[in-house]
Design a protein around this motif. Sequence first.
Motif: not given
Lengths: 211, 211
Positions: A27-36, A55-57
């Motif tokens: 999904s890429g960086f922005l598209g990714a979801n921490m819950d997922a 998220k960035e780290a």
Amino acid sequence: MSNGAATRVRRSREKILAAAEQVFLHSGFLGANMDAIAETASVSKQTVYARFQSKEALFLEVIAAMTGGAARAIGEHTEDALDDSPVRDYLTAVALDQLSIVMTPRLMQLRRMVIGEAERFPELGRSLYENGPLVSIRRIARALGHYISIGQIRECDPHLAATQFNWMVMGAPTNAAMLLGDSGIPSQSELHAHALEAVRIFLSAYGVPST
Amino acid sequence: MSNGAATRVRRSREKILAAAEQVFLHSGFLGANMDAIAETASVSKQTVYARFQSKEALFLEVIAAMTGGAARAIGEHTEDALDDSPVRDYLTAVALDQLSIVMTPRLMQLRRMVIGEAERFPELGRSLYENGPLVSIRRIARALGHYISIGQIRECDPHLAATQFNWMVMGAPTNAAMLLGDSGIPSQSELHAHALEAVRIFLSAYGVPST
DNA sequence: ATCAAACTGGACTGTCCAGTCTAATCAATA
DNA sequence: TATTGATTAGACTGGACAGTCCAGTTTGAT
């Protein structure tokens, strides 16, 4: 044993990294979801944030791990041992090794993502470049220097020649894979033929006629 | 005149496309912000949505316009007219043309973005591939066919040879620009030297010794 | 002057999501 | 068994942002 907790920590950390790799690559960086990511890792969101600041780290660690892994894989193969074989054999072996290591869906996805995030995270691109192509080119240049000294390769700038060779081998397949997705990755037999042809072309320009 | 309104519509449409190009190239699809696009275009958000159904539709139009523009630019140059010049001159001209057209920050940014969104919008990658590299390769293949028939190039598969030549010329600079950002784009003089060397290598492998 | 279409600014809705907080549970050690 | 640190589920906050709505203004043609 005094490592019960430490083991648990390490295990969850690895699960998170693996899950994050999967989700980020897809999904890429922005598209990714921490819950997922947490769910994929079968771990609570809290645990994710206990291991990684943000998220960035997490993203940066995932990329660093993959980049480092790829560099190590390239380093292990072809460990210069072929120095006393004919140039053609050496170059062929290098070309085949590189293609088989690099032209995998996983590494092509990594590359796509790093390129896509080049504006946001320029250091990732630089790192991938220096740990990937540049390492290979340097190694080839060293070998070419040797072959020049024993008269199997014409006098030339070894680094430039190595750069040419590297991209003759990697350019076409890589670029196809970048734009066409994983289905653009050539088959094993195509890669093999391509490697042989690249070596042929290179040697007809840089080789010494006698041999 | 009966075009007052139509003119206004066209002008705002173009302002929006230009602004969207800028914002998308800089931030990618997800990172881009419709408010920012409207503001950059000096247009209200409402007008943006009057011209384009959605963010996605706008994105696709921007990419299509840029891809088409690049394809046209490549098409206009080197219009096969060189058929009766020596191979070396033809290939050199083609290489220089392509490098000067393609190796610009704007097109490199486009390429980075398309690669980054390859998972989300696979058709963009395919389209860029078919309108870019593939067009060039086909044109070169046609020319090579001609040069084979007049004995200036060895017997070979023209399409394969053209592919090799194309990536020998474009591979190294393109890949550097992808990973290193616009600062990775080689200078004019580097590109020039690179083109000449690529032609030299290609001809030493595919050229006919006599000439 | 009048009309219709284009446009404006800005408020508004609904959704998504990074990151936090809490209270309770689990696992290993001592 | 008691303690301690890791973990969990899930609610929650705050901000960002796509897309809509509205009330009023500008523009150009008749």
